[in-house]
Design an enzyme around this catalytic site. Structure first.
Site, PDB file in Angstrom:
ATOM      1  N   ILE A 111     -50.462   5.566  -4.025  1.00  0.00           N
ATOM      2  CA  ILE A 111     -50.956   4.757  -2.916  1.00  0.00           C
ATOM      3  C   ILE A 111     -52.041   5.526  -2.154  1.00  0.00           C
ATOM      4  O   ILE A 111     -52.853   4.949  -1.450  1.00  0.00           O
ATOM      5  CB  ILE A 111     -49.766   4.375  -2.005  1.00  0.00           C
ATOM      6  CG1 ILE A 111     -50.089   3.212  -1.107  1.00  0.00           C
ATOM      7  CG2 ILE A 111     -49.246   5.563  -1.226  1.00  0.00           C
ATOM      8  CD1 ILE A 111     -48.868   2.600  -0.445  1.00  0.00           C
ATOM      9  N   TYR A 125     -31.281   7.010   1.392  1.00  0.00           N
ATOM     10  CA  TYR A 125     -31.865   7.545   0.148  1.00  0.00           C
ATOM     11  C   TYR A 125     -30.790   7.597  -0.953  1.00  0.00           C
ATOM     12  O   TYR A 125     -30.989   7.105  -2.066  1.00  0.00           O
ATOM     13  CB  TYR A 125     -32.425   8.939   0.449  1.00  0.00           C
ATOM     14  CG  TYR A 125     -32.927   9.730  -0.732  1.00  0.00           C
ATOM     15  CD1 TYR A 125     -33.975   9.271  -1.521  1.00  0.00           C
ATOM     16  CD2 TYR A 125     -32.361  10.985  -1.031  1.00  0.00           C
ATOM     17  CE1 TYR A 125     -34.448  10.034  -2.588  1.00  0.00           C
ATOM     18  CE2 TYR A 125     -32.838  11.746  -2.089  1.00  0.00           C
ATOM     19  CZ  TYR A 125     -33.872  11.264  -2.872  1.00  0.00           C
ATOM     20  OH  TYR A 125     -34.343  12.021  -3.921  1.00  0.00           O
TER      21      TYR A 125
HETATM   22  C1  AKB Z   1     -34.079  15.685  -0.696  1.00  0.00           C
HETATM   23  O1  AKB Z   1     -33.748  16.718  -0.122  1.00  0.00           O
HETATM   24  O2  AKB Z   1     -34.075  14.583  -0.152  1.00  0.00           O
HETATM   25  C2  AKB Z   1     -34.468  15.769  -2.143  1.00  0.00           C
HETATM   26  C3  AKB Z   1     -33.317  15.510  -3.057  1.00  0.00           C
HETATM   27  C4  AKB Z   1     -32.191  16.444  -3.115  1.00  0.00           C
HETATM   28  O3  AKB Z   1     -33.319  14.530  -3.753  1.00  0.00           O
HETATM   29  N1  AKB Z   1     -35.032  17.034  -2.429  1.00  0.00           N
END
Ligand code: AKB
Length: 314
Positions: A36, A143
């Site tokens: 992007i 995440y």
């Molecule tokens: C994070 O710290 O978010 C990344 C991972 C462990 O996926 N480095």
């Protein structure tokens, strides 16, 4: 077969090094870097580059139409710390970006798709030491939630449509070529940089917070090795556990002091990233990757530290 490889999210910490490596193997013109943002690293003129927002499916469709990629690497994502600042955006990018690419990979008969997962798929009730491939997974970051859901989608597309998708649950990745992008494990990279620049570092993780880590050279090699393994050897279609080493801030500082004896490590006040780190494994069992595709890391803590400091100094 002539490979055409598309790397989406090519300007990030992994993409920068992956594109260079893939271009060495497959030729500059056969690896299309996509991001992007405009690339600002040394390979910007080496091969094709396309501006791509993975959430714009029409533009993404044109990309697949133009290159008919045989392999796609989808790296665009918001990581753990940045994700907590904007949870809805993290979910949208990490989830809908993946679904868009999964659909187009089917439509354009992409031979192989790579999508990274993370140790963030584990949560407070997962075993902390030598965390196995299969166990309780209750991630509490957006995440981690998006990566766990993504893993289920990957396996679903493999089972339902036969899409040859491969994935690794990366631990914290340590590298010097490109800046890390908003993760919790990034503290280790900041520590290396500050050790050289200032002789001291204030860690946002506490002294005894142990996390699984890997040097980027191993991560890139492992990723390309996994993509080269014959299909019948791949037993995991969600994502493979993988690790290189584990250490705490204090242990890393001790190792850095072997090269910079006056290096001082301090600690900041409360930081939300401490909670994220506390919910993750301390170490990872990657025996499945060892037996399925002979995974073996080459960098331990001392070799990585020497290499990091050497390269950062330059
Ligand atoms: C994070 O710290 O978010 C990344 C991972 C462990 O996926 N480095």
């Amino acid at each position: 077969m002539l490979e055409k490889i598309v790397v989406i999210g090519s300007n990030g910490q992994i993409g920068t090094e992956l594109v260079t490596e893939l271009r060495k193997i497959y030729g500059d013109g056969n690896v299309i870097a996509c991001d992007i943002r405009r690339p600002d690293y040394d390979i910007k003129n080496a091969g094709p580059f396309e501006f791509i927002n993975v959430l714009e499916k029409d533009i993404l469709n044109q990309l697949f139409q133009k290159y008919k990629p045989t392999q796609v690497y989808l790296l665009a994502a918001l990581l753990s710390a940045t994700g907590e600042q904007n949870p809805k955006l993290a979910w949208d990018l990490n989830m809908n970006g993946l679904l868009n690419v999964l659909d187009l990979a089917i439509a354009y008969k992409t031979t192989r798709l790579y999508w990274p997962s993370s140790i963030a798929v584990f949560g407070p009730n997962s075993p902390k030491d030598k965390t196995p491939q299969y166990c309780i997974m209750d991630p509490n970051t957006v995440y981690g939630i998006s990566k766990l859901a993504g893993e289920r989608w990957c396996e679903y597309y493999f089972q339902r449509y036969g899409l040859d998708i491969r994935s690794i649950r990366y631990p914290g990745l340590i590298s010097w070529k490109a800046a890390p992008g908003g993760g919790t494990t990034d503290y280790a990279i900041h520590m290396f940089n500050d050790a050289l620049k200032k002789g001291s570092y204030q860690s946002f993780l506490s002294a005894d917070t142990e996390l699984p880590m890997m040097y980027m050279d191993d991560a890139i090699r492992g990723t390309i090795e996994l993509m080269d393994v014959p299909t019948e050897k791949i037993n995991i279609r969600s994502s493979y556990n993988l690790t290189g080493m584990s250490f705490t801030p204090e242990v890393l500082a001790e190792e850095i002091r072997k090269h910079i004896p006056h290096f001082k490590l301090g600690y900041t006040e409360y930081d939300q990233r401490q909670e994220i780190a506390a919910s993750w494994p301390r170490s990872i069992n990657d025996s499945q990757a060892q037996s399925d595709w002979n995974w073996k890391p080459e960098f331990n803590l001392s070799k990585m530290t020497a290499d990091m400091l050497n390269n950062l100094k330059k």
